[in-house]
Design a protein around this motif. Sequence first.
Motif, PDB file in Angstrom:
ATOM      1  N   LEU A 102       0.992  -1.324  -0.106  1.00  0.00           N
ATOM      2  CA  LEU A 102      -0.063  -0.184  -0.105  1.00  0.00           C
ATOM      3  C   LEU A 102       0.702   1.471  -0.024  1.00  0.00           C
ATOM      4  O   LEU A 102       0.422   2.210  -0.872  1.00  0.00           O
ATOM      5  CB  LEU A 102      -1.027   0.024   1.154  1.00  0.00           C
ATOM      6  N   SER A 103       1.941   1.295   0.520  1.00  0.00           N
ATOM      7  CA  SER A 103       3.001   2.326   0.628  1.00  0.00           C
ATOM      8  C   SER A 103       3.103   3.070  -0.718  1.00  0.00           C
ATOM      9  O   SER A 103       3.146   4.143  -0.941  1.00  0.00           O
ATOM     10  CB  SER A 103       4.111   2.249   1.379  1.00  0.00           C
ATOM     11  N   PHE A 104       3.579   2.114  -1.617  1.00  0.00           N
ATOM     12  CA  PHE A 104       3.897   2.644  -3.013  1.00  0.00           C
ATOM     13  C   PHE A 104       2.567   2.861  -3.872  1.00  0.00           C
ATOM     14  O   PHE A 104       2.798   3.880  -4.814  1.00  0.00           O
ATOM     15  CB  PHE A 104       4.664   1.900  -3.913  1.00  0.00           C
ATOM     16  N   MET A 105       1.634   2.022  -3.705  1.00  0.00           N
ATOM     17  CA  MET A 105       0.364   2.430  -4.222  1.00  0.00           C
ATOM     18  C   MET A 105      -0.088   3.734  -3.899  1.00  0.00           C
ATOM     19  O   MET A 105      -0.676   4.583  -4.649  1.00  0.00           O
ATOM     20  CB  MET A 105      -0.565   1.440  -4.145  1.00  0.00           C
ATOM     21  N   LEU A 106       0.025   4.099  -2.628  1.00  0.00           N
ATOM     22  CA  LEU A 106      -0.451   5.675  -2.303  1.00  0.00           C
ATOM     23  C   LEU A 106       0.485   6.642  -3.045  1.00  0.00           C
ATOM     24  O   LEU A 106      -0.005   7.597  -3.329  1.00  0.00           O
ATOM     25  CB  LEU A 106      -0.254   5.699  -0.824  1.00  0.00           C
ATOM     26  N   VAL A 107       1.635   6.290  -3.125  1.00  0.00           N
ATOM     27  CA  VAL A 107       2.464   7.316  -3.912  1.00  0.00           C
ATOM     28  C   VAL A 107       2.163   7.482  -5.378  1.00  0.00           C
ATOM     29  O   VAL A 107       1.708   8.430  -6.045  1.00  0.00           O
ATOM     30  CB  VAL A 107       3.967   6.684  -4.127  1.00  0.00           C
ATOM     31  N   VAL A 108       1.671   6.223  -5.970  1.00  0.00           N
ATOM     32  CA  VAL A 108       1.001   6.382  -7.278  1.00  0.00           C
ATOM     33  C   VAL A 108      -0.259   7.116  -7.400  1.00  0.00           C
ATOM     34  O   VAL A 108      -0.484   8.024  -8.275  1.00  0.00           O
ATOM     35  CB  VAL A 108       0.886   4.885  -8.130  1.00  0.00           C
ATOM     36  N   MET A 109      -1.092   6.884  -6.177  1.00  0.00           N
ATOM     37  CA  MET A 109      -2.584   7.500  -6.232  1.00  0.00           C
ATOM     38  C   MET A 109      -2.324   9.089  -6.352  1.00  0.00           C
ATOM     39  O   MET A 109      -3.252   9.802  -6.974  1.00  0.00           O
ATOM     40  CB  MET A 109      -3.255   6.893  -5.419  1.00  0.00           C
ATOM     41  N   GLU A 110      -1.528   9.538  -5.302  1.00  0.00           N
ATOM     42  CA  GLU A 110      -1.162  10.689  -4.881  1.00  0.00           C
ATOM     43  C   GLU A 110      -0.480  11.253  -6.124  1.00  0.00           C
ATOM     44  O   GLU A 110      -0.613  12.643  -6.327  1.00  0.00           O
ATOM     45  CB  GLU A 110      -0.414  11.190  -3.599  1.00  0.00           C
ATOM     46  N   ALA A 111       0.449  10.741  -6.881  1.00  0.00           N
ATOM     47  CA  ALA A 111       1.062  11.307  -8.047  1.00  0.00           C
ATOM     48  C   ALA A 111       0.164  11.678  -9.016  1.00  0.00           C
ATOM     49  O   ALA A 111      -0.004  12.716  -9.684  1.00  0.00           O
ATOM     50  CB  ALA A 111       2.009  10.167  -8.601  1.00  0.00           C
ATOM     51  N   CYS A 112      -0.924  10.891  -9.303  1.00  0.00           N
ATOM     52  CA  CYS A 112      -2.170  11.097 -10.129  1.00  0.00           C
ATOM     53  C   CYS A 112      -2.783  12.258  -9.821  1.00  0.00           C
ATOM     54  O   CYS A 112      -3.294  13.211 -10.540  1.00  0.00           O
ATOM     55  CB  CYS A 112      -3.235   9.707 -10.225  1.00  0.00           C
ATOM     56  N   TYR A 113      -2.960  12.350  -8.517  1.00  0.00           N
ATOM     57  CA  TYR A 113      -3.541  13.738  -8.079  1.00  0.00           C
ATOM     58  C   TYR A 113      -2.747  14.923  -8.226  1.00  0.00           C
ATOM     59  O   TYR A 113      -3.579  16.003  -8.917  1.00  0.00           O
ATOM     60  CB  TYR A 113      -4.088  13.577  -6.358  1.00  0.00           C
ATOM     61  N   VAL A 114      -1.676  15.012  -8.175  1.00  0.00           N
ATOM     62  CA  VAL A 114      -0.911  16.063  -8.365  1.00  0.00           C
ATOM     63  C   VAL A 114      -0.936  16.480  -9.635  1.00  0.00           C
ATOM     64  O   VAL A 114      -1.078  17.622 -10.124  1.00  0.00           O
ATOM     65  CB  VAL A 114       0.561  15.980  -7.792  1.00  0.00           C
ATOM     66  N   VAL A 115      -0.680  15.307 -10.457  1.00  0.00           N
ATOM     67  CA  VAL A 115      -0.635  15.902 -12.062  1.00  0.00           C
ATOM     68  C   VAL A 115      -1.898  16.202 -12.496  1.00  0.00           C
ATOM     69  O   VAL A 115      -1.988  17.019 -13.258  1.00  0.00           O
ATOM     70  CB  VAL A 115      -0.057  14.416 -12.755  1.00  0.00           C
ATOM     71  N   THR A 116      -3.010  15.553 -12.364  1.00  0.00           N
ATOM     72  CA  THR A 116      -4.320  15.638 -12.892  1.00  0.00           C
ATOM     73  C   THR A 116      -5.041  16.643 -12.284  1.00  0.00           C
ATOM     74  O   THR A 116      -5.921  17.476 -12.872  1.00  0.00           O
ATOM     75  CB  THR A 116      -4.895  14.432 -13.326  1.00  0.00           C
ATOM     76  N   GLY A 117      -4.805  16.836 -10.905  1.00  0.00           N
ATOM     77  CA  GLY A 117      -5.724  17.685 -10.008  1.00  0.00           C
ATOM     78  C   GLY A 117      -7.062  17.241  -9.947  1.00  0.00           C
ATOM     79  O   GLY A 117      -7.755  17.891  -9.372  1.00  0.00           O
ATOM     80  N   LYS A 118      -7.343  16.038 -10.204  1.00  0.00           N
ATOM     81  CA  LYS A 118      -8.533  15.431  -9.841  1.00  0.00           C
ATOM     82  C   LYS A 118      -8.926  14.665  -8.660  1.00  0.00           C
ATOM     83  O   LYS A 118      -7.971  14.091  -7.931  1.00  0.00           O
ATOM     84  CB  LYS A 118      -8.916  14.216 -10.968  1.00  0.00           C
ATOM     85  N   GLU A 119      -9.972  15.270  -7.947  1.00  0.00           N
ATOM     86  CA  GLU A 119     -10.234  14.971  -6.484  1.00  0.00           C
ATOM     87  C   GLU A 119     -10.165  13.601  -5.969  1.00  0.00           C
ATOM     88  O   GLU A 119      -9.746  13.169  -4.960  1.00  0.00           O
ATOM     89  CB  GLU A 119     -11.298  15.909  -6.104  1.00  0.00           C
ATOM     90  N   VAL A 120     -10.879  12.997  -7.032  1.00  0.00           N
ATOM     91  CA  VAL A 120     -10.871  11.484  -6.836  1.00  0.00           C
ATOM     92  C   VAL A 120      -9.771  10.854  -6.324  1.00  0.00           C
ATOM     93  O   VAL A 120      -9.498   9.880  -5.711  1.00  0.00           O
ATOM     94  CB  VAL A 120     -11.789  10.856  -7.963  1.00  0.00           C
ATOM     95  N   TYR A 121      -8.554  11.174  -7.108  1.00  0.00           N
ATOM     96  CA  TYR A 121      -7.241  10.579  -6.582  1.00  0.00           C
ATOM     97  C   TYR A 121      -6.648  11.076  -5.155  1.00  0.00           C
ATOM     98  O   TYR A 121      -6.159  10.110  -4.601  1.00  0.00           O
ATOM     99  CB  TYR A 121      -6.026  10.975  -7.813  1.00  0.00           C
ATOM    100  N   LYS A 122      -7.210  12.237  -4.852  1.00  0.00           N
ATOM    101  CA  LYS A 122      -6.935  12.709  -3.450  1.00  0.00           C
ATOM    102  C   LYS A 122      -7.665  11.583  -2.508  1.00  0.00           C
ATOM    103  O   LYS A 122      -7.375  11.124  -1.407  1.00  0.00           O
ATOM    104  CB  LYS A 122      -7.162  14.072  -3.343  1.00  0.00           C
TER     105      LYS A 122
END
Length: 522
Positions: free
Chosen positions: A31-51
Amino acid sequence: MISTELVDLSRWQFALTSMYHFIFVPLTLGLSFMLVVMEACYVVTGKEVYKDMTKFWGKLFGVNFALGVATGITMEFQFGTNWAYYSHYVGDIFGAPLAIEGLMAFFLESTFIGLFFFGWKRLKKSTHLIVTIFMALGSNLSALWILIANAWMQYPIGSEFNFETMRMEMTNFFDVILSPWAQAKFGHTISAGYMTGALFVLAISAWYMLKGRDLEFAKRSFRVAAAFGLVVSVFTIHLGDESGYLVAKDQPAKMAAMEAAWETAPAPAPMTVFGFPDEENQITRANVEIPWLFGIIATRSLDTPIPGIKDLIEQNTKRIENGIVAMQTLSSLRKDPTNTELRNRFEQVKDDLGYGMLLRKYTDDPSRATPEMISQAAQDTIPGVNIMFWSFRAMVGCGIALLLIFAFSLYYSAKDLIVSRRWLLKASFFALPLPWIACELGWMVAEYGRQPWSIYEILPVHLSTSTLSVASVTGSLIGFVLLYSALLVVEMWLMVKLVKTGPSFLGTGRYFFEQNRMSDKE
């Protein structure tokens, strides 16, 4: 004579606590690195669903991490309580990576976990992502140093026996941390953890889709998990193959037991896909073999033979006999430490000293060991064949099943057809236990396969325990069973409650239970 009952109870206690602890470790790693992937998607796209995804799966990560820490601490204390002679004999080497893990990795991980949970409103998006990255790195660094210590138990490089102190002492720290066993064990273990985290997210997301809940959230979580899981599955299989190569090279008894290889087959040896090992008669019944495959995978060659169990017992019998000479020479050298001739003689046989110690299970004076004792000690050098044979095949079977699930999941998710593929969603959900089963079986193969050694070819398990009473170890074992059972119930209750609530507990107003409440009010 050493109490066999005390040794067995101490082994059961450590096995229980370590295997229970490893229920939490792979999920924390994954889960630790999956959280990195998910939050990176949030930072790049700005979509709240990834946050929201990062916060939701992060909450489950936090619960799991807390239980992992609680159960891991008791394991390290057992080296001092139940395995005191082990700690005395090899503590100079084994203790170093564990100390570094506590001083560096654990504090790094714990600090950034606090920032991860409490920094959402206080840190910029990019800064919080850096926090998440360091949290994941801390989790993996903790695993690194612990696995370096464990790898040294399997392949004790960078150390030598000091006859004056009667202990193993470190000669090269970098040999210990850069050991090929440490690299392979770290890579294979963390990639298996990543598979566990990916399947966990995949299964729960599949359950939401089967229930028709929070579909956008579930579909995105499912897609991230499928892609992440497929990539790490390939790495896990590759690194498992590398671990097998090292086992064949450095621990032939473990490899022979895994394959139920009773005889030394002509190179390249065939691989037994299926069969029923008969340990009493030393034969595998109804076996199905693939020609050449075992030899090619295990040796990377077409002409290197792999020794069978019968030949290994014969070789180890000779090493035990040499070990008797090593123990006698050591005794004389202790009385006359300046004797150059004795030193030279001991240098010639000291590699077999551990084999001589195996006889201490049967006699206090190995020099008086009977042929029957020597024969029994040689038999002891082969781990239980049935346990090794079936554990290895069940582990591989789980890994292949997970690879297929990730591959199909990614394909249908990329085609945006996953919601309609209910058979795959059900398969993903019911496959939830598989990565844990594979991880536990992997440790069974690694640790049970090292028997009868606590330090391979150096220190037998039956000499490693503390001088405790059977009653005290029995009492602590019962206490651990009761305590850990209670902790598991609490952990499962918390995890199930969070999963059932889903992302609605985030309070964003965008998810299932919140929308239902709003509809009821209207």
